[in-house]
Structures are given as C-alpha cells and as structure tokens.
Enzyme design. Structure first.
Site, short mmCIF file in Angstrom:
data_model
loop_
_atom_site.label_atom_id
_atom_site.label_comp_id
_atom_site.label_asym_id
_atom_site.label_seq_id
_atom_site.Cartn_x
_atom_site.Cartn_y
_atom_site.Cartn_z
N HIS A 81 0.89 3.69 -10.72
CA HIS A 81 -0.04 4.14 -9.77
C HIS A 81 0.58 4.99 -8.49
CE1 HIS A 81 -3.36 3.86 -6.57
NE2 HIS A 81 -3.89 3.00 -7.20
N ASP A 118 -12.02 9.72 -6.65
CA ASP A 118 -11.76 8.64 -7.58
C ASP A 118 -11.98 9.08 -8.90
OD1 ASP A 118 -10.68 6.24 -8.42
OD2 ASP A 118 -12.02 5.07 -7.23
N GLN A 168 -8.33 -7.00 -8.95
CA GLN A 168 -8.29 -5.39 -9.22
C GLN A 168 -6.88 -4.85 -9.81
OE1 GLN A 168 -10.68 -2.33 -8.02
NE2 GLN A 168 -9.25 -1.36 -6.64
N GLU A 171 -1.81 9.29 -10.93
CA GLU A 171 -1.50 7.94 -11.67
C GLU A 171 -1.34 8.22 -13.21
OE1 GLU A 171 -4.21 4.88 -10.49
OE2 GLU A 171 -4.68 5.91 -8.39
N ARG A 199 1.33 -6.33 -10.61
CA ARG A 199 1.82 -5.64 -9.23
C ARG A 199 1.94 -6.86 -8.19
NH1 ARG A 199 -3.20 -2.67 -6.09
NH2 ARG A 199 -4.83 -4.19 -6.52
N ARG A 208 0.76 -1.07 -0.06
CA ARG A 208 0.02 -0.09 -0.08
C ARG A 208 0.92 1.28 -0.04
NH1 ARG A 208 -4.16 0.57 -1.95
NH2 ARG A 208 -5.22 -1.02 -0.87
C1 BG6 Z 1 -7.21 3.56 -7.76
C2 BG6 Z 1 -8.55 3.56 -8.16
O1 BG6 Z 1 -6.25 3.65 -8.88
O2 BG6 Z 1 -6.76 2.79 -6.97
C3 BG6 Z 1 -9.60 3.21 -6.98
O3 BG6 Z 1 -9.13 4.39 -8.88
C4 BG6 Z 1 -8.94 2.33 -6.22
O4 BG6 Z 1 -10.82 2.79 -7.32
C5 BG6 Z 1 -7.53 2.52 -5.64
O5 BG6 Z 1 -9.69 2.24 -4.70
C6 BG6 Z 1 -6.71 1.27 -4.64
O6 BG6 Z 1 -6.74 0.11 -5.43
P1 BG6 Z 1 -6.31 -1.11 -4.42
O7 BG6 Z 1 -6.64 -2.21 -5.55
O8 BG6 Z 1 -4.91 -1.10 -4.55
O9 BG6 Z 1 -7.11 -1.05 -3.09
#
Ligand code: BG6
Length: 278
Positions: free
Chosen positions: A154, A197, A79, A254, A84, A59
């Site tokens: 990101h 967002d 997601q 990003e 990653r 994170r």
């Molecule tokens: C951003 C998205 O790029 O990443 C958000 O636009 C998302 O919607 C955020 O919550 C974090 O994503 P993750 O998968 O790392 O929790």
C-alpha cells in the site's frame, strides 16, 4: 549502515543508510515508513500526524495489507488484514555493496492470528534499499488446506501537488470505483481532482507517476491489480492521523492482488507480490 532503534513509546524500527539512500522500517507490520534517495526529498510519504502506536498502522509509508485487502465481510475484523499491525521479526540483513542494503523480515502464524484467519502460513518481506526500492512479499502456505489471499503493498508516494500529478499506464484499463461502487474504464492518464478510491484490474506493469519535480516508475510482478487512493478534502479532515490539507501531498498507488486477482495457494505453494519503485 544498519541500526536498530526505538521511538520514545518503545516502537522498534530499523534505520538503513547507504551511499544511495536511507530508509526506516518498523518491526510492527514490517512497515517501511521512510525512503529517501541521497540529495532528494523523501519519495515515500509519511503523515506528520501519524500515531506510531502499538497495534495501529502507521499512516503513510508502505503498509502490508494481508491476508485480505480492504474491508472484511465481518465488520469486527480489521480493515486490510492483520499483517500491518503484527510484530514481525528481522531475519537477515545483507549490506551487498555500499550502494545497496537488503533486509528480510518474517511473520509466522501465531495463536492470536488463528481467530482472525485460521491458516498456517509464512510471510516474508524482502526489501532492497538503494537507488531504487524493491519490496517482495512472499506468502507460503504451510497448511494442509488451500487458502486464498488478497493483498497490497500500500505505497504512499510524496507529491508536490496532487492537482498537477498524473499516472500513466492505466489507460484503457477497467476499474471498480469504490466511491460510487461502479465499474468504469480509464480514459487517458489518471488525474486526481476529487476523492479517488479505485481498484484497477488487468493491469500491465509498469506505471509512471508524473510529478512536477520528478518521475517515478512502479514495476510490479505477481500482480494484475492496482489501487489508486486519495481521500481528498472531507475524508482527510475526518481522519485523525492526517492533518487537514495533507491529501494534497500524497497519492497511494498500491501494487495489489485484489478482486479477481486474489491468489489461491495449495498446501506448500508460494506466491510473491513485488513492487520496484525507481
Ligand atoms: C485504501 C483503500 O487502500 O486504503 C481505501 O482503498 C482506504 O478505501 C485506504 O480508505 C486507507 O485505509 P486505512 O485502513 O489505512 O484507513
């Protein structure tokens, strides 16, 4: 100076130090999770509640979202793709001068990726660490069919107080607000006073992040879309890898290829997405 190191749980990373800056890059995800210029506070934000576990994205830092950005149409798929959390290999290191260090990391299609994304590819991340930080992500299509990717570098930026920052360069730019699912037009600089967002489209580089204590410029190449994200109070409190209140000290800007900025690569073709942070 470059050192290969391991965290207590075995997660491997590379530590870079030169006359201008220091950085740390995990082999999992080719994930840069620390960048700090000499005599300055870290420029890139890292959650102090991040798990640093195998198979889980760190994170903070600069996760590589690839070969899709955001949610996949199938809810079983991860997601932001699989790059990653995949294990990359360190291909080359060059200590060009005492001020600049260059690294190249690589990820190839592997049998375990095929069930997520059935294409042959080569992905290279070239990182330049110095007075500025450059990430260049090159996708090569090694398949016999075309494929389409969406992606993002990101980047999480450390800020002194989210309520006092502004982002310049997105004025009069259309965006999709993914909180409300509405299409909007940006008026003035971006200021953040609630969950944000957004996927900005038809973006012209560069952008400038204005913070009380510094100004950061983000230049991009191979990109016409930018994602701006801050989870704000409630979403931050629900996230296991962010402490309550941590949303105040970060903002994601990003450099992306998202929505209509997806890229289709013919067999043998390549595309490079670059962010230069200074
Ligand atoms: C951003 C998205 O790029 O990443 C958000 O636009 C998302 O919607 C955020 O919550 C974090 O994503 P993750 O998968 O790392 O929790």
């Amino acid at each position: 100076m470059i050192e290969q190191k391991k965290r207590d749980n075995g997660l491997e990373y590379i530590e870079v130090r030169n006359a201008q800056a220091q950085a740390k890059i995990a082999l999992q995800g080719a994930h840069l999770f620390h960048y700090q210029r000499e005599n300055e506070d870290p420029l890139i934000w890292l959650s102090d509640a991040s798990f640093f576990e195998t198979g889980k994205a760190i994170r903070g830092g600069i996760p590589i979202c690839w070969p899709w950005f955001g949610k996949h149409p199938s809810p079983k798929m991860p997601q932001h793709g699989f790059a990653r959390t995949a294990l990359w290999e360190l291909l080359e290191v060059e200590e060009a001068s005492e001020d600049e260090t260059e690294l190249t990391l690589q990820l190839h299609h592997l049998p375990q990726h095929f069930k997520l994304w059935p294409h042959r590819f080569e992905l290279r991340l070239h990182i330049t660490i110095g007075r500025s930080l450059t990430l260049a992500l090159t996708t090569t299509n090694c398949d016999e069919q075309s494929f389409t990717i969406t992606s993002a570098l990101h980047s999480y930026f450390a800020v002194s107080d989210i309520q006092t920052i502004s982002i310049e360069g997105l004025e009069n730019t259309p965006y999709l607000d993914t909180v409300t699912n509405r299409r909007e037009m940006q008026t003035g600089r971006v200021r953040i006073t609630q969950e944000v967002d957004r996927i900005y489209q038809q973006v012209q580089s560069p952008l400038t992040l204005h913070d009380q204590k510094r100004t950061v410029t983000i230049r991009s190449e191979g990109s016409a879309s930018v994602v701006v994200w801050n989870p704000w109070i409630d979403k931050c409190a629900r996230m296991a890898d962010m402490h309550d209140g941590a949303y105040r000290t970060m903002v994601c800007i990003e450099t992306a290829n998202a929505l209509d900025d997806a890229r289709t690569l013919a067999p043998g073709a390549e595309h490079t997405l670059t962010a230069v942070i200074a």
